[in-house]
Design a protein around this motif. Structure first.
Motif, PDB file in Angstrom:
ATOM      1  N   GLY A  38       0.915  -1.263   0.206  1.00 46.62           N
ATOM      2  CA  GLY A  38       0.053   0.007  -0.437  1.00 46.62           C
ATOM      3  C   GLY A  38       0.574   1.309  -0.285  1.00 46.62           C
ATOM      4  N   SER A  39       2.429   1.386   0.152  1.00 46.88           N
ATOM      5  CA  SER A  39       2.794   2.783   0.081  1.00 46.88           C
ATOM      6  C   SER A  39       3.177   3.151  -1.641  1.00 46.88           C
ATOM      7  CB  SER A  39       3.836   1.931   0.724  1.00 46.88           C
ATOM      8  OG  SER A  39       4.665   1.299  -0.335  1.00 46.88           O
TER       9      SER A  39
ATOM     10  N   ASN B  79       7.962   6.950   4.552  1.00 53.06           N
ATOM     11  CA  ASN B  79       7.286   6.325   3.537  1.00 53.06           C
ATOM     12  C   ASN B  79       7.032   4.653   3.068  1.00 53.06           C
ATOM     13  OD1 ASN B  79       6.629   8.173   1.322  1.00 53.06           O
ATOM     14  ND2 ASN B  79       8.140   8.746   0.225  1.00 53.06           N
ATOM     15  N   HIS B  80       8.561   4.320   4.219  1.00 47.93           N
ATOM     16  CA  HIS B  80       7.803   2.920   4.295  1.00 47.93           C
ATOM     17  C   HIS B  80       7.591   2.552   6.025  1.00 47.93           C
ATOM     18  CE1 HIS B  80      12.508   2.219   1.890  1.00 47.93           C
ATOM     19  NE2 HIS B  80      11.582   2.630   1.140  1.00 47.93           N
ATOM     20  N   THR B  81       6.392   3.170   6.124  1.00 49.96           N
ATOM     21  CA  THR B  81       5.995   2.665   7.451  1.00 49.96           C
ATOM     22  C   THR B  81       4.875   2.967   7.516  1.00 49.96           C
ATOM     23  OG1 THR B  81       7.518   4.061   8.443  1.00 49.96           O
ATOM     24  CG2 THR B  81       5.583   3.579   9.955  1.00 49.96           C
ATOM     25  N   MET B  82       4.450   1.464   7.259  1.00 48.42           N
ATOM     26  CA  MET B  82       2.342   1.402   7.249  1.00 48.42           C
ATOM     27  C   MET B  82       2.026   1.336   8.095  1.00 48.42           C
ATOM     28  SD  MET B  82       0.541   0.295   4.364  1.00 48.42           S
ATOM     29  CE  MET B  82      -1.096  -0.325   4.658  1.00 48.42           C
ATOM     30  N   VAL B  83       0.798   2.073   7.860  1.00 48.93           N
ATOM     31  CA  VAL B  83       0.047   2.716   9.392  1.00 48.93           C
ATOM     32  C   VAL B  83      -1.123   1.994   9.115  1.00 48.93           C
ATOM     33  CG1 VAL B  83      -1.140   4.501  11.394  1.00 48.93           C
ATOM     34  CG2 VAL B  83       0.677   4.779   9.861  1.00 48.93           C
ATOM     35  N   VAL B  84      -1.664   0.713  10.234  1.00 45.93           N
ATOM     36  CA  VAL B  84      -2.658   0.632   9.634  1.00 45.93           C
ATOM     37  C   VAL B  84      -3.499   0.289  10.714  1.00 45.93           C
ATOM     38  CG1 VAL B  84      -3.333  -2.337   9.972  1.00 45.93           C
ATOM     39  CG2 VAL B  84      -1.749  -1.519   8.766  1.00 45.93           C
ATOM     40  N   PHE B  85      -5.107   1.182  10.260  1.00 44.63           N
ATOM     41  CA  PHE B  85      -6.420   1.127  11.347  1.00 44.63           C
ATOM     42  C   PHE B  85      -6.773  -0.324  11.893  1.00 44.63           C
ATOM     43  CE2 PHE B  85      -7.167   5.741   9.313  1.00 44.63           C
ATOM     44  CZ  PHE B  85      -5.467   5.987   9.876  1.00 44.63           C
ATOM     45  N   THR B  86      -6.743  -0.997  13.124  1.00 44.22           N
ATOM     46  CA  THR B  86      -7.922  -2.002  13.831  1.00 44.22           C
ATOM     47  C   THR B  86      -8.042  -1.038  14.176  1.00 44.22           C
ATOM     48  OG1 THR B  86      -6.844  -4.356  14.556  1.00 44.22           O
ATOM     49  CG2 THR B  86      -5.566  -2.219  15.015  1.00 44.22           C
ATOM     50  N   GLY B  87      -9.205  -2.681  15.422  1.00 53.47           N
ATOM     51  CA  GLY B  87      -9.746  -2.442  16.289  1.00 53.47           C
ATOM     52  C   GLY B  87      -9.571  -3.533  17.041  1.00 53.47           C
ATOM     53  N   TRP B 110      -1.511   3.789   4.507  1.00 52.33           N
ATOM     54  CA  TRP B 110      -2.096   3.347   5.538  1.00 52.33           C
ATOM     55  C   TRP B 110      -2.803   2.366   4.866  1.00 52.33           C
ATOM     56  CZ3 TRP B 110      -7.005   4.198   5.685  1.00 52.33           C
ATOM     57  CH2 TRP B 110      -7.990   5.558   5.240  1.00 52.33           C
ATOM     58  N   GLY B 111      -3.516   1.781   5.611  1.00 52.06           N
ATOM     59  CA  GLY B 111      -4.559   0.814   5.538  1.00 52.06           C
ATOM     60  C   GLY B 111      -5.366   0.265   6.907  1.00 52.06           C
ATOM     61  N   ILE B 112      -6.584  -0.844   6.073  1.00 49.79           N
ATOM     62  CA  ILE B 112      -7.157  -0.778   7.343  1.00 49.79           C
ATOM     63  C   ILE B 112      -7.299  -2.320   7.640  1.00 49.79           C
ATOM     64  CG2 ILE B 112      -9.092   1.086   7.043  1.00 49.79           C
ATOM     65  CD1 ILE B 112     -10.878  -0.823   5.380  1.00 49.79           C
ATOM     66  N   VAL B 113      -7.754  -2.551   8.951  1.00 47.48           N
ATOM     67  CA  VAL B 113      -8.348  -4.130   8.505  1.00 47.48           C
ATOM     68  C   VAL B 113      -9.816  -4.311   9.352  1.00 47.48           C
ATOM     69  CG1 VAL B 113      -7.929  -6.193   9.967  1.00 47.48           C
ATOM     70  CG2 VAL B 113      -5.568  -4.466   9.948  1.00 47.48           C
ATOM     71  N   SER B 114     -10.642  -5.016   7.866  1.00 39.92           N
ATOM     72  CA  SER B 114     -11.666  -4.634   8.038  1.00 39.92           C
ATOM     73  C   SER B 114     -12.854  -5.954   8.885  1.00 39.92           C
ATOM     74  CB  SER B 114     -12.509  -3.909   7.938  1.00 39.92           C
ATOM     75  OG  SER B 114     -13.815  -3.859   7.496  1.00 39.92           O
ATOM     76  N   ASN B 115     -14.056  -6.481   8.610  1.00 31.54           N
ATOM     77  CA  ASN B 115     -14.619  -7.278   9.146  1.00 31.54           C
ATOM     78  C   ASN B 115     -15.552  -6.880   7.257  1.00 31.54           C
ATOM     79  OD1 ASN B 115     -16.800  -5.397   9.061  1.00 31.54           O
ATOM     80  ND2 ASN B 115     -16.793  -6.149  11.774  1.00 31.54           N
ATOM     81  N   GLY B 116     -15.879  -5.663   7.171  1.00 33.42           N
ATOM     82  CA  GLY B 116     -16.759  -5.542   5.918  1.00 33.42           C
ATOM     83  C   GLY B 116     -17.875  -5.611   5.434  1.00 33.42           C
ATOM     84  N   PHE B 117     -18.253  -5.650   7.552  1.00 34.86           N
ATOM     85  CA  PHE B 117     -19.923  -5.562   7.754  1.00 34.86           C
ATOM     86  C   PHE B 117     -20.297  -3.816   6.728  1.00 34.86           C
ATOM     87  CE2 PHE B 117     -23.544  -4.739   9.546  1.00 34.86           C
ATOM     88  CZ  PHE B 117     -24.132  -6.537   9.235  1.00 34.86           C
ATOM     89  N   HIS B 118     -19.307  -2.993   7.128  1.00 39.83           N
ATOM     90  CA  HIS B 118     -20.173  -1.278   6.841  1.00 39.83           C
ATOM     91  C   HIS B 118     -19.405  -0.682   5.996  1.00 39.83           C
ATOM     92  CE1 HIS B 118     -22.486  -1.430  10.854  1.00 39.83           C
ATOM     93  NE2 HIS B 118     -23.262  -1.466   9.486  1.00 39.83           N
ATOM     94  N   MET B 132      -6.111   5.746   1.422  1.00 41.65           N
ATOM     95  CA  MET B 132      -6.266   4.572   1.641  1.00 41.65           C
ATOM     96  C   MET B 132      -5.105   3.455   0.487  1.00 41.65           C
ATOM     97  SD  MET B 132      -8.742   1.719   3.432  1.00 41.65           S
ATOM     98  CE  MET B 132     -10.241   1.332   1.580  1.00 41.65           C
ATOM     99  N   ARG B 133      -4.565   2.744   0.788  1.00 43.47           N
ATOM    100  CA  ARG B 133      -3.408   2.353  -0.615  1.00 43.47           C
ATOM    101  C   ARG B 133      -3.898   0.412   0.248  1.00 43.47           C
ATOM    102  NH1 ARG B 133      -3.602   3.102  -4.109  1.00 43.47           N
ATOM    103  NH2 ARG B 133      -2.170   1.434  -4.454  1.00 43.47           N
TER     104      ARG B 133
END
Lengths: 143, 361
Positions: A38-39, B79-87, B110-118, B132-133
């Motif tokens: 994703g980068s 640019n080499h550091t990924m941020v991931v939104f989780t819960g 940055w990206g997300i980890v999701s159950n996809g429900f919404h 978001m990438r």
């Protein structure tokens, strides 16, 4: 200084692991997926011709970079593309003869394609576009 | 008979041992999880977070997280550091886009980890518009088994819809994650077929760790033969080249090292990975228990904590206890993933290698 040595050391280890068929530079750097996950990224296109030491074109040679592979065509030519971070890159590349004696028997060649100050074209957003490099090789005949 | 390590793998493992040693010295942070919320719209049987629809801990304001990111910015390559939104389920936060945009402006992917429900088409577009990438979506089986685990009759339908929408996006990296359990282990070939139909290119399979709610449910743990069958399945599918299948970042797997993952086993928690939890706690992987917490962004500098703490993550010699104390592979495994320990100096809750051996014998 010690950290620099450790980083260089790890690059060598990554190369040897790749030769052993385990891991790739991307896989060795990341947690989930590769570090390019994703980068900002770009396509690095490598194309060239594979010949023998008599300058004869060799078809059917397998060309492998990371997890992608292709084969040389009837003119000994190949094209392969790798997605990676848009900066200087070294890609381990392997040329292997896997079709038996059909087009002669050649030794496997493991080498590195180096991109220095690559110029990228046709990019948009975090996709910075593509760059390409000619990389011709000669394979030695099997003893 | 158990399958033995080949000479090639032994060499690779020795090389990788040195690689891991160097990585600990370098201690480069390149992966940051943000536990954006503990709220969740589902009630999963295997949840590692014990999330609820209304969580007791309030969501952290975006400004507080961004402030922690600014604090650490000088010692990472954004640019080499990924941020991931989780819960929890991060999509429940309506201000993810505000956070994402600020990360994007600072150069962090940055990206997300999701159950996809919404994760509707509209929400995906909104997230994409703010940078978001990457995304990881959970799909834990075919309809009945997924809905059973997720505790909602519509969860499968919505997750599949989200996966189909994400698959259509050009130039977007995402994968699907499946937690193998007794209900879905026999469905893995059918799940793969479904993923291919949906246009998925990457699939990760985990087993369910005995943490969170799953710790109370033995039914979620695979018996040894089924456990081993997961690795046989992955090893075989990786040869097909139609879908990139990986086993998750858990457990030293003996013979299966180099067969079921792109890399060899390495728990990077606290070595390359940090987390900022909802209450401001600074930890490594968000799945770790509270006693692995190293600081709090409301009291400490994130940067200082990363530079001066995380010793027990980098030196895992404390894990050489119990069944690990006499294990010939401790040097390659170092006590499995940290999330399989109830805390520092604790014994291991599950040994992947041993479980595989149980099936082989």
């Amino acid at each position: 200084m010690k950290l620099k040595i450790a980083k260089t050391y790890n690059r060598f280890i990554a190369f040897f692991l790749w030769l052993l068929g385990i891991g790739s530079t991307a896989a060795l750097n990341g947690c989930i997926g590769g570090y390019e996950y994703g980068s900002p990224h770009a396509d690095f296109k490598i194309n060239g011709m594979v010949t023998n030491q008599d300058n004869e074109k060799i078809p059917g040679i397998k060309v492998k970079v990371d997890y992608d592979s292709t084969y040389t065509d009837s003119d000994g030519k190949y094209n392969i593309s790798v997605e990676a971070f848009p900066k200087d890159q070294n890609f381990f590349i392997q040329f292997s003869d896997i079709d038996g004696g059909e087009n002669g028997n050649y030794q496997t060649l493991d080498t590195v394609v180096v991109f220095v100050d690559p110029e990228f074209k046709n990019g948009e957003g975090w996709y910075e576009g593509e760059t390409s490099k000619e990389f011709d090789v000669k394979l030695k005949a099997e003893n | 008979m158990p399958q033995k390590l080949t000479f090639r793998k032994k060499i690779a493992l020795e090389l990788f041992r040195q690689y891991r040693k160097n990585a600990k010295k370098i201690h480069q942070l390149n992966y940051i999880f943000w536990e954006a919320t503990l709220r969740c719209n589902l009630n999963c049987l295997h949840c590692g977070s014990d999330c609820k629809k209304e969580a007791a801990t309030k969501d952290m304001p975006v400004a507080d997280f961004i402030s922690a990111i600014d604090d650490i910015r000088e010692i990472v390559e954004p640019n080499h550091t990924m941020v991931v939104f989780t819960g929890g389920e991060p999509i429940l936060r309506k201000d993810l886009e505000i956070c994402g945009k600020q990360l994007y402006e600072r150069g962090f992917p940055w990206g997300i980890v999701s159950n996809g429900f919404h994760l509707t088409h509209e929400r995906i577009q909104s997230l994409l518009n703010t940078g978001m990438r990457a995304a990881t979506i959970s799909l834990d089986g075919l309809e009945a088994s997924h809905n059973w685990l997720r505790g909602n009759k519509n969860s499968f339908k919505n997750a599949v819809s989200a996966i189909a929408n994400l698959s259509k996006i050009h130039d977007f990296r995402f994968d699907v994650v499946t937690c193998a359990n007794r209900k879905n282990v026999g469905e893995l070939p059918e799940i793969k077929k479904l993923l291919l139909e949906l246009g998925v290119t990457e699939w990760r399979i985990f087993t369910i760790a005995p943490i969170g709610r799953a710790a109370q449910m033995n039914d979620l743990q695979l018996p040894p033969n089924d456990f081993k069958s997961v690795f046989d399945f992955i090893a075989n599918e990786r040869k097909q080249n139609d879908l990139k299948v990986n086993f998750g970042c858990e457990g030293f797997l003996g013979y299966y090292e180099g067969e079921v993952r792109d890399n060899l086993f390495f728990c990077r928690a606290g070595i390359n990975v940090a987390s900022v939890l909802t209450d401001g706690s600074i930890s490594a992987c968000p799945n770790l228990r509270d006693n692995f917490i190293q600081g709090n962004i409301y009291e400490d500098s994130f940067r200082e904590i990363w530079e001066t703490k995380f010793q027990l993550h980098r030196d895992r010699s404390w894990a050489k206890t119990g069944e690990c104390s006499s294990c010939e592979f401790f040097k390659y495994c170092e006590g499995n993933g940290l999330h399989f320990h109830s805390g520092p100096n604790s014994e291991l809750s599950i040994c992947h290698y041993k479980k595989i051996q149980e099936a082989s014998n």
